[in-house]
Design an enzyme around this catalytic site. Structure first.
Site, PDB file in Angstrom:
ATOM      1  N   ASP A   1      -1.945   2.239  -4.721  1.00  0.00           N
ATOM      2  CA  ASP A   1      -3.168   2.731  -4.088  1.00  0.00           C
ATOM      3  C   ASP A   1      -4.298   1.725  -4.288  1.00  0.00           C
ATOM      4  O   ASP A   1      -4.276   0.901  -5.223  1.00  0.00           O
ATOM      5  CB  ASP A   1      -3.575   4.076  -4.685  1.00  0.00           C
ATOM      6  CG  ASP A   1      -2.561   5.173  -4.379  1.00  0.00           C
ATOM      7  OD1 ASP A   1      -1.901   5.065  -3.321  1.00  0.00           O
ATOM      8  OD2 ASP A   1      -2.432   6.103  -5.185  1.00  0.00           O
TER       9      ASP A   1
ATOM     10  N   HIS B   1       0.811  -1.216   0.000  1.00  0.00           N
ATOM     11  CA  HIS B   1       0.000   0.000   0.000  1.00  0.00           C
ATOM     12  C   HIS B   1       0.848   1.272   0.000  1.00  0.00           C
ATOM     13  O   HIS B   1       0.322   2.368  -0.204  1.00  0.00           O
ATOM     14  CB  HIS B   1      -0.941  -0.009   1.212  1.00  0.00           C
ATOM     15  CG  HIS B   1      -2.265   0.634   0.958  1.00  0.00           C
ATOM     16  ND1 HIS B   1      -2.507   1.467  -0.113  1.00  0.00           N
ATOM     17  CD2 HIS B   1      -3.435   0.568   1.641  1.00  0.00           C
ATOM     18  CE1 HIS B   1      -3.750   1.883  -0.079  1.00  0.00           C
ATOM     19  NE2 HIS B   1      -4.352   1.360   0.968  1.00  0.00           N
TER      20      HIS B   1
END
Length: 438
Positions: A413, A409
């Site tokens: 995204d 992450h």
């Protein structure tokens, strides 16, 4: 008689130390020139250490799982004539595979040696805290109670003794260092010794087996800790209708040429990933989080998580972007077999840019794959199940499969992760699109 000292060899590529993963000899064993004495593991490969001389093993310089420095004393051998020192020449390296002989725990091994040999097996001074070694040629004795001494025997002999109800502590071993052989069992039974009846009914079990984490299993453990401690995972699960894909796969397999590998779902997924990566290059990357550098790769090197007798390895199908369906299928089969048999090369086990993990028919409904550090994405394949699906007017049977994919992450995204998986979904549900060149 003299004494010969074999030192830890230089296993190459600037490696200063290696982990001892297997002994092929015991203290007191007779050995011959070129006989394999031990196996050590570097970052990705196992290297076998042969003996340059013929003689008898006096001393072993490390325990399984110890890290041994290059040029540290490894084995002392009693030889005819004068002794000396030599750095052993390592054999060709292979991928880590299951040991050919069982690795016993430290306590069991020490008890064996105390009961069968006057020499104490001491660890090398280069691995771990300071330890006291015996001077060259000096003997030491150790007394081990009979109830604690574990008889020396191969796994096959132990299994046969268990099946016959024989207590190996009652059998006299005639093999090297008192090792019990099948002939010893035959003689024991021929003398009229009555095998102990196997226990029947329910009984309490109190045994505890301690297994030292060594070799490939330790590498896997370290890799998993690194990945989960440094990568903030996000996992995205999507359901895919693979009915049409399975029909196409069955047709292609039925008409394939004799020299073509039978297709699984993986080659189709690999080609779908290649086409999707053209649109979503962010997922085909590695992240050097120490330097703060993301490297996006034009080449698509797909790692295929593969279970082997020794544990999980990840052989790499290189340049998948330049391979067709049949080529992908053949390369997956070749690499998986090489990993399982221990013949894969170092370059075939490194350099992946994105990974696929699949448990096949055991794939479960959903999984949470751990990213293969330093990559930023992994695609998990779950099992295919026929389920009723509502088509707007009725329920119809469809072959459904989930993809469980994890992303770093810090780099990917949530929107990009979802877009990547949704594009793969579209290609797999309409498999003809996989074969259309952009």
């Amino acid at each position: 008689m003299g004494e010969f000292i074999i030192k830890m060899p230089d296993v190459g590529e600037g490696v200063a130390e290696a982990e001892l993963v297997e002994w092929h000899c015991e203290v007191g064993d007779p050995i011959r020139e070129d006989m394999i004495l031990a196996a050590v593991m570097t970052d990705k490969a196992t290297v076998e250490i042969p003996s340059p001389v013929t003689g008898t093993v006096l001393w072993l310089g490390a325990e399984i799982g110890d890290t041994v420095a290059v040029k540290a004393p490894l084995v002392r051998i009693q030889v005819a004539g004068e002794g000396g020192e030599l750095e052993a020449v390592p054999m060709a390296e292979t991928v880590p595979i299951a040991p050919s002989s069982p690795q016993r725990g430290d306590g069991a091994r020490r008890a064996d040696e105390g009961a069968s040999s006057p020499s104490i097996r001491q660890p090398a001074p280069s691995s771990g805290p300071a330890r006291h070694l015996l001077p060259a040629g000096e003997k030491a004795s150790r007394t081990v109670p009979d109830t604690l001494a574990k008889p020396l025997a191969s796994p096959a002999v132990r299994l046969r003794a268990q099946d016959c109800g024989i207590d190996l502590r009652q059998v006299i071993g005639t093999g090297p260092a008192g090792r019990i052989t099948h002939d010893d069992l035959d003689q024991f039974l021929a003398r009229g010794a009555q095998p102990q009846p196997a226990p029947t009914g329910l009984a309490k079990k109190t045994a505890v087996e301690e297994i030292k984490v060594t070799g490939l299993r330790r590498r896997i453990s370290e890799k998993m800790v690194l990945a989960t401690s440094r990568i903030p995972h996000i996992t995205y699960v999507e359901e895919i209708d693979v009915t049409d894909l399975e029909d196409l796969r069955a047709t292609m397999n039925a008409t394939r040429k004799p020299d073509q590998t039978k297709l699984t779902i993986l080659p189709f997924l690999m080609r779908a990933m290649v086409k999707t990566i053209d649109e979503q290059p962010v997922v085909n990357a590695t992240f050097d989080d120490d330097a703060g550098i993301i490297s996006r790769h034009a080449a698509v090197h797909i790692g295929i998580a593969t279970q082997t007798p020794a544990g999980l390895t990840v052989p790499v199908v290189r340049h998948t972007e330049a391979r067709g369906i049949w080529d992908c299928a053949a390369e997956v089969v070749r690499l998986a077999e090489a990993a399982r048999t221990g013949s894969a090369l170092r370059e075939e086990l490194s350099g992946s840019t994105i990974t696929i993990t699949s448990l096949g028919a055991m794939g479960g409904i959903a999984t949470t794959p751990i990213i293969n550090h330093p990559e930023v994405a992994i695609v998990g394949v779950n099992k295919i199940m026929t389920r009723p699906v509502w088509d707007g007017s009725q329920f119809i049977p469809r072959k459904m499969m989930n993809l469980s994919s994890s992303f770093d992450h810090r780099v990917v995204d949530g929107w990009d992760a979802a877009t990547f998986v949704q594009r793969i979904k579209a290609l797999l549900e309409t498999p003809a699109l996989i074969f259309i060149e952009s």
